[in-house]
Scaffold this active site. Structure first.
Site, short mmCIF file in Angstrom:
data_model
loop_
_atom_site.label_atom_id
_atom_site.label_comp_id
_atom_site.label_asym_id
_atom_site.label_seq_id
_atom_site.Cartn_x
_atom_site.Cartn_y
_atom_site.Cartn_z
N ASN A 277 -116.51 -48.54 21.76
CA ASN A 277 -118.85 -48.74 21.75
C ASN A 277 -118.72 -50.12 23.26
O ASN A 277 -118.12 -50.72 23.38
CB ASN A 277 -119.53 -49.06 20.93
CG ASN A 277 -119.30 -50.27 20.19
OD1 ASN A 277 -118.19 -50.20 18.98
ND2 ASN A 277 -119.15 -51.14 20.22
N ASP B 193 -123.54 -47.57 20.54
CA ASP B 193 -121.83 -48.32 19.16
C ASP B 193 -121.60 -46.45 19.53
O ASP B 193 -120.95 -46.47 18.31
CB ASP B 193 -122.89 -48.73 18.58
CG ASP B 193 -122.05 -49.05 17.71
OD1 ASP B 193 -120.01 -49.03 18.49
OD2 ASP B 193 -122.18 -49.04 16.31
N GLU C 172 -118.96 -55.72 18.54
CA GLU C 172 -120.76 -56.13 18.52
C GLU C 172 -120.80 -57.51 18.81
O GLU C 172 -122.06 -57.52 18.96
CB GLU C 172 -120.75 -56.06 16.84
CG GLU C 172 -121.53 -54.11 16.70
CD GLU C 172 -120.30 -53.08 16.32
OE1 GLU C 172 -119.00 -53.40 16.37
OE2 GLU C 172 -120.48 -52.70 17.55
#
Ligand SMILES: O=C(O)c1cc(C(=O)O)c2c(n1)C(=O)C(=O)c1cc(C(=O)O)[nH]c1-2
Ligand SMILES: [Ca+2]
Length: 680
Positions: free
Chosen positions: A267, A312, A189
């Site tokens: 991801n 994601d 992230e």
């Protein structure tokens, strides 16, 4: 002379035996629970049947143990000859004597609490690995640490992220394969390049590392798999500067006969495919199951479940190795239910796709073609308008472990529906902290806006018993809340699962009939384990509400501390007193300038929202909701935000990120939102 059970000498002798042969031999009758997923195939299928569908109703508490933690507890306890090793939040290890329920030792790796924000999804840890008298814990800040199993003293320590740039963490449990400690890192992230590493269990020497995505193509590639992967990325957006992602932060499995180590990859970093790789491409090896040679770390094959990830959609969810009959033929398969909502059966000898079917509602693909490529719906990738991603980034199934029972032929997985509205952020630039960008002030790089429009459907959870051969649900149990615990299944025809609403439940594995339940105080996210001690079967579960959904949401009115509960037939111990969740009334009376609410909204999104939730709308998880605080807190918000007292509990220091004027705007947003939703 045998040393007394639980003594350092007993622990030393019991744990010295644990190695690869021990783990393989244990799989025959599963008296102990020596590895995260029980066995190398990660089945979480216990062959014990003392506790079974006819007597599960007689289960009772034997002891509870206070983990002294307030954040998420995701660990599966490991148990060998009555010695339990379990982790709490902040990667703290507890060694417990199952025979007495008493502490043997604890080890706190002293992760800097003010750096909690460097991981996306709560300061969690999924457990330890055991090998030849040592206990291995991978700390949140990226250190891999070997401890003496008898004393908890450090034997060696390695920094797995040394020399890498970006916000890396570790939350997963190490696995030990052929005397090597296997561990992957998280951080996709934020903007990192994912990798998995192997360390010599005895010395801590690094043996190999495999990167999941390619680096800068102007530099030599580490191996042929990277050269091949680079062809599936568009270099025009310089994906290597934001890392590319693919972090293998949770799941592994190992097949000793095939000599293959399976890795579930993560991801894309950033989430937006267009921002990462503007001309498209599959972006290998994101969202894949990859088989490596465990001796060398060399790539053998891969199957990509989400080509060109844009949502994601990690494939880091638990993988189970099973032998099943497909079309009448015995097949060695790998079972997988990743975030993207499809249940996959793949041939684990060669990575060939066998079948896939959605186990919950999905709106990004209608299915998979015979070559194993998803048949996508264009709207899901468009990105120009707000769009409810179903599943959203919380996943149709997250890290909460799945189990597989060869007697029933069913896999048991905590499925869920948590829609999140996504839209591409066309102006995104790497590491640019701008108000309105989700957690940009904390280093997030998603290149997506979240909930620009409110999602149209409500979240829920469901325990799904899935027939992987027929690719259909055999039975299911609905839950009002998503984010329920991982599962355990047994030869006693049982499925055990903890729930978000604070129960440990035993179901009949054949049909889902509820046979027994116990309250657990707070919501359960981890998976239970079962094992024998002195010939008696126990069931243990580590409880502590949290993980990414549990930061800002909850489904109980009770609160921590993190606790291990151990049950057995006829157990009569008393449950600890459960603590009422502390939540003030909707905040009232903070003076603010309504003209500042809009600026405050954007700042709140960039600094606060994923941990504290939407003020007054969400109600708080293991982190309080700011809409339900006493006005004095909000009036003095600067004292909490700028090097405040909660830093010792994981609150970041916003000094230099938020000015006093910014903080005034955030106050206006909090009080303004509370006033807007207050019933008239
Ligand atoms: O991309 C990553 O590196 C990464 C890491 C982690 C993690 O390490 O916990 C999670 C996720 N992603 C993620 O997408 C996610 O939904 C998630 C949930 C949890 C959790 O423990 O509740 N961790 C993570
Ligand atoms: Ca992720």
């Amino acid at each position: 002379q045998t040393p007394p059970k639980g003594s350092p000498a007993h622990v030393q002798t019991a744990l010295q035996k644990v190695d690869g042969n021990f783990i393989r031999a244990n799989a025959a009758k599963t008296p102990d629970w020596p590895s995260y997923g029980l066995d190398y195939a990660e089945t979480r299928f216990s062959k014990l049947d003392q506790v079974n569908a006819s007597n599960a109703k007689d289960l009772g508490l034997v002891w509870s143990y206070n983990l002294e933690s307030t954040r998420g507890v995701e660990a599966t306890p490991l148990v060998v000859d009555g010695v339990m090793y379990v982790t709490a939040s902040w990667s703290v290890v507890h060694a417990i004597d199952v025979r007495t329920g008493q502490k043997l030792w604890t080890f706190d790796p002293q992760v800097d609490r003010s750096k909690g924000f460097r991981g996306c999804c709560d300061v969690v840890n999924r457990g330890v690995a055991l090998y030849q008298g040592k206990v291995y814990v991978a700390a949140y800040d990226g250190r891999l640490i070997a401890l003496d199993a008898a004393t908890g003293k450090t034997v060696w320590e390695k920094n797995t992220i040394e020399g890498q740039k970006g916000s890396y963490t570790i939350t997963g449990a190490p696995r030990i394969v052929k005397g090597r400690v296997i561990i992957g890192n998280g951080g996709a992230e934020y903007g990192v390049r994912g990798f998995v590493s192997a360390y010599d269990a005895n010395t801590g020497e690094r043996k190999w590392r495999w990167f999941v995505v390619p680096g800068d193509p102007s530099q030599p590639f580490e191996d042929a798999s990277m050269a091949r992967a680079a062809k599936t990325w568009d270099p025009s957006a310089k994906y290597w500067e934001s890392g590319g992602g693919g972090t293998p932060w949770d799941s592994f499995a190992y097949d000793p006969e095939l000599n293959l180590l399976y890795v579930g990859t993560g991801n894309g970093s950033p989430w937006s495919h267009k921002a990462r790789s503007p001309k498209g491409g599959d972006n290998l090896y994101l969202g894949s199951v990859v088989a490596l040679n465990p001796d060398t770390g060399k790539y053998v094959w891969h199957y990509q479940e989400t080509p060109g990830d844009n949502w994601d959609y990690t494939s880091t969810q638990s993988m189970i190795l099973a032998d099943v009959k497909v079309d009448g033929k015995a097949r060695k398969v790998l079972l997988h239910a990743p975030k993207n909502g499809f249940f996959f059966v793949i041939d684990r000898t060669n990575g060939k796709f066998i079948s896939a079917k959605n186990f919950t509602e999905v709106n990004w693909a209608t299915g998979y073609d015979k070559n194993g490529r998803p048949i996508e719906l264009a709207a899901a990738r468009d990105g120009s308008k707000p769009y409810d991603a179903i599943p959203g980034p919380f996943g149709a199934h997250n890290w909460h472990p799945m189990s597989f029972n060869p007697q029933t032929g069913l896999a048991y997985l905590p499925a869920q529906h948590v829609p999140l509205n996504l839209m591409d952020d066309k102006d995104w630039k790497f590491n640019e902290d701008k108000p309105g960008r989700p957690h940009a002030a904390l280093g997030w790089n998603t290149a997506k806006f979240a909930n620009a429009e409110a999602p149209k459907s409500k979240p829920f959870g469901r325990l799904v018993a899935w027939d992987p051969v027929a690719q259909k649900e055999a039975w299911g149990v609905d839950y009002a809340s998503p984010w329920n615990g991982g599962t355990l299944t047994t030869a006693g025809n049982l499925v055990f699962q903890g729930t978000a609403d604070g129960r440990l439940v035993a179901y009949d594995a054949r049909n889902g009939t509820k046979l027994w339940e116990s309250p657990t105080g707070t919501g359960v996210v981890a998976a239970p384990a079962t094992y024998l001690v002195d010939g008696k079967q126990y069931v243990s579960v580590a409880v502590g509400w949290g993980g990414v959904y549990g930061l800002a949401q909850r489904a109980t009115e009770k609160q921590g501390p993190g606790t291990v509960y151990t049950f057995a037939l006829g157990g009569t111990a008393k449950m600890p007193e459960f603590v009422q969740y502390r939540m003030d009334k909707l905040v009232q009376g903070v003076k603010y300038d309504p003209a500042k609410v809009q600026a405050g909204t954007m700042l709140y999104v960039a600094n606060c929202v994923f941990c504290h939730g939407v003020p007054g709308v969400d109600r708080g998880g293991n982190i309080p909701n700011l809409g339900y605080m006493d006005a004095a807190y909000i009036e003095n918000l600067d004292k909490f935000v700028l090097a405040g007292p909660a830093m010792s509990r994981g609150m970041p220091d916003f000094t230099g990120k938020l000015s006093n004027e910014d903080i005034d705007s955030i106050k206006a947003f909090i009080q303004g939102t509370a006033d807007a939703i207050r019933p008239k």
